[in-house]
Design a protein around this motif. Sequence first.
Motif: not given
Length: 109
Positions: A21-36, A76-81
Amino acid sequence: MSLQCPRCHSPKVASFHHAMKVGAAIGTVGGIARGVSTALAGGQAGAALGAFAGPIGITLGTVSGAILGGLAGGVSGCALGAQLGESLDRHFLAHNLCLLCGHRFNLPA
C-alpha cells in the motif's frame, strides 16, 4: 491453496500488505510528478500542434498534455510501487498473522 499457520496449522490467517500500500502510494505520487514534468516539458509540442487553432488550441494542447502525462505516470508509478511493496511484504516483512495463536510468518519460498 489455503494458507495455514506453520505453528498451529490453523486456516484462520490474516494477511497484511502494508509495504504494498505504501509502495503504491509513493509510486503514484512519483509517477504523477514525473508524468506532469515530462508532459510540461513536451508541452511545446502540444502547443505547436494546437497553434493551428490559435491561442485556445495552444492552451488546451499544453493542459491536456500535462493531464494525460500525469495520469499515465501515476498509473505506471502505482503499478511499479505496488510490485516492489508486494515483494517486500512477501519476502522480508512478516505480513501473515495467525488469528488463533498470534504467530507472524512469511510465505515459504
